[in-house]
Design an enzyme around this catalytic site. Sequence first.
Site, PDB file in Angstrom:
ATOM      1  N   HIS A 160       4.333   1.524  -8.028  1.00 32.23           N
ATOM      2  CA  HIS A 160       3.339   0.451  -7.920  1.00 32.23           C
ATOM      3  C   HIS A 160       2.401   0.471  -9.131  1.00 32.23           C
ATOM      4  CE1 HIS A 160       4.012   1.337  -3.463  1.00 32.23           C
ATOM      5  NE2 HIS A 160       4.297   0.058  -3.533  1.00 32.23           N
ATOM      6  N   GLY A 220       0.806  -1.220   0.000  1.00 32.39           N
ATOM      7  CA  GLY A 220       0.000   0.000   0.000  1.00 32.39           C
ATOM      8  C   GLY A 220       0.838   1.269   0.000  1.00 32.39           C
TER       9      GLY A 220
END
Length: 282
Positions: free
Chosen positions: A36, A30
Amino acid sequence: MKIISTVAQIESLLEEISKDQTIGFVPTMGALHEGHLSLIDRAKEEANICVCSIFVNPTQFNNTKDLNNYPHQLSEDLKLLEEKGCDVVFTPTKSEIYPDHYQSKSYNFGTLDKVMEGANRPGHFEGVAMVVSRLFDIVQPQKAFFGEKDYQQLAIIRSLVQQDHRPIQIIPCPIEREKDGLAMSSRNLRLNKAQRKAAARIYERISMVPELQKSHSIESVIKWIQDAFKDDADLKLEYFEISHAQSLEKSKKWADSAKHIACIAVYAGAIRLIDNILVEIN
Ligand code: AMP
């Protein structure tokens, strides 16, 4: 975009998916950034269904402070994943990943987990292997996407897949960087203004290595980097090592391998940052 948090929900999702569809899996902790998201883009290109997991895995933190300070921003992450067109987000709890009496497999990574991150973060790769093998069991992807930012982790995951004979293709993705060269990282969020400015010097220095290689021995390149950090009041060098790009054995001579990987870990205050650069010998 489906948001699910239990193993049972993933199992029923897998039953709905037809056999000819491929799952592309992007495991993350996260606090998502462009690094990402580049993995999500790649998974969408190379698979039919993109599954992203968000789980801050406690077993891979050798430092409790680092775990407690790890950034969490789930609602922001979900917004970014929705915008990217991710199909499924898996946000399990700790007990879902590690039920009582969960027994992790053990692996033999040889040199791969003994050097650099392995030597400086005891137990880290054991924790990484534990969570990744568990997530692979749950999600059952055909392809999984990992960033070259965590170069040593990538080598560990490749070895894990081999040792387990898993039919999963591991796809490496290039490092995404900020404009000033700093490798994107969730930990960058914790840098204050001065630390953030100083952190750009990490890539500035290691990006010299391919050029230095042409006229310097490995020993003197290492010394050059060490000296550059010696006088730096804002950054503290933990390690800088040059290894064979495949085996991660310490490199002795440039001529011994066609590809070397130069890896670095640096502290900016209490925040630990890593980066690396490939050195190809022509
Ligand atoms: P993390 O959330 O830090 O566990 O990272 C999840 C995945 O994103 C790992 O495969 C990382 O290597 C990858 N990743 C993290 N930062 C970057 C970056 N700057 N560029 C490319 N991939 C990254």
